[in-house]
Design a protein around this motif. Structure first.
Motif, short mmCIF file in Angstrom:
data_model
loop_
_atom_site.label_atom_id
_atom_site.label_comp_id
_atom_site.label_asym_id
_atom_site.label_seq_id
_atom_site.Cartn_x
_atom_site.Cartn_y
_atom_site.Cartn_z
N UNK A 36 0.62 -1.36 -0.26
CA UNK A 36 0.12 -0.03 -0.05
C UNK A 36 0.82 1.20 0.05
N UNK A 37 1.87 1.28 0.58
CA UNK A 37 2.84 2.48 0.86
C UNK A 37 3.54 2.57 -0.65
N UNK A 41 2.73 6.05 -3.11
CA UNK A 41 3.74 6.68 -3.57
C UNK A 41 3.90 6.89 -4.97
N UNK A 42 3.44 5.57 -5.64
CA UNK A 42 3.51 5.60 -7.26
C UNK A 42 2.70 6.79 -7.73
N UNK A 43 1.33 6.49 -7.22
CA UNK A 43 0.33 7.49 -7.41
C UNK A 43 0.52 8.94 -7.32
N UNK A 44 1.02 9.12 -6.35
CA UNK A 44 1.22 10.53 -5.93
C UNK A 44 2.51 11.22 -6.51
N UNK A 45 3.38 10.16 -7.00
CA UNK A 45 4.53 10.73 -7.81
C UNK A 45 4.00 11.07 -9.20
N UNK A 46 3.32 10.31 -9.83
CA UNK A 46 2.72 10.42 -11.24
C UNK A 46 1.90 11.99 -10.97
N UNK A 74 -1.50 3.12 -10.60
CA UNK A 74 -1.26 2.43 -9.22
C UNK A 74 -1.87 0.97 -9.35
N UNK A 75 -1.19 0.08 -9.29
CA UNK A 75 -1.57 -1.34 -9.18
C UNK A 75 -2.48 -1.54 -7.87
N UNK A 76 -2.92 -2.53 -7.72
CA UNK A 76 -3.89 -2.73 -6.48
C UNK A 76 -5.32 -2.14 -6.43
N UNK A 77 -5.77 -2.57 -5.44
CA UNK A 77 -7.18 -2.16 -5.35
C UNK A 77 -7.34 -0.59 -5.00
N UNK A 78 -6.39 -0.10 -4.41
CA UNK A 78 -6.49 1.16 -4.11
C UNK A 78 -6.54 2.19 -5.30
N UNK A 79 -5.67 1.97 -6.20
CA UNK A 79 -5.77 2.88 -7.36
C UNK A 79 -6.86 3.17 -7.99
N UNK A 80 -7.60 2.09 -8.46
CA UNK A 80 -8.89 2.29 -8.96
C UNK A 80 -10.08 2.87 -7.98
#
Ligand code: ADP
Ligand code: MG
Length: 197
Positions: A36-37, A41-46, A74-80
């Motif tokens: 999740x971290x 991070x990936x999402x916010x960096x983008x 973002x991979x994972x459930x949290x991105x979508x």
């Protein structure tokens, strides 16, 4: 929304996630898969890479674009889930709805996407009460307290959605990672808005 408010919100959100990424990972290691971290991070960096382009847009368009970025990066459930939230809030804002109503539509989009609701030990356990408090006209200080208390309450909950649900009763005794990132992001938004009030 002014360009510099957009920039301040993006920067505050990115900082909150960067400073707490290890903690989010640790929480997800306990009841999920430990990403999740890094997902956040990936999402916010983008989103940070698009900060100037986003600040040039109106709030509704900026939120929709940021939401699409989360869905695609973002991979994972949290991105979508976070992506659906921002896209729906942005769409409602662009249609002329006020923030409380737009945020409520965002929460409904998360429920639909996650086939979930309050009580399943997810980000919705923070999002729903905070957005209800917003609709009730509560001040920022109260939204902040609602976010903290709601995140605390996820600790003893039984997870019935997401990866943590695979643990059954062993999901109890740990904070939900997504509820924690939601609380951090709500506090970051409150900080920026309070500093400008
Ligand atoms: P993944 O579970 O795919 O590894 P993350 O670790 O990034 O994705 O995000 C996990 C968080 O996503 C959980 O802590 C929870 O808050 C949230 N979540 C997972 N599934 C759902 C769902 N169906 N509805 C709402 N939130 C969910
Ligand atoms: Mg995970």
């Amino acid at each position: 929304m002014s360009a510099d408010l957009t920039l301040a919100l993006i920067d505050a959100a990115a900082t909150a996630i960067a400073e707490n990424a290890e903690e989010l990972t640790r929480l997800d290691q306990a009841i999920g898969d430990g990403d999740h971290g890094s997902n956040m991070q990936r999402g916010l960096q983008a989103i940070l890479r698009q900060r100037e382009a986003l600040a040039a847009l109106g709030p509704g368009e900026a939120l929709q674009k940021a939401g699409m970025t989360l869905v695609t990066t973002v991979g994972g459930a949290s991105g979508p889930l976070y992506g659906s939230l921002l896209m729906a809030v942005g769409k409602a804002a662009q249609a002329g709805k006020g923030w409380p109503e737009a945020c409520a539509e965002g929460v409904e989009a998360v429920k639909r996407r996650g086939k979930s609701d309050v009580g399943a030990k997810t980000m919705l356990d923070v999002l729903v009460p905070v957005v209800e408090a917003l609709a009730a006209g509560k001040p920022l200080a109260e939204l902040r307290l609602t976010a903290t208390a709601s995140r605390e309450a996820t600790k003893e909950m039984l997870a019935t959605r997401g990866r943590a649900s695979f643990l059954g009763e062993r999901s109890r005794g740990h904070y939900d990672p997504g509820a924690t990132s939601t609380q951090l992001l709500i506090h970051a938004v409150c900080d920026v808005l309070e500093a400008r009030a």
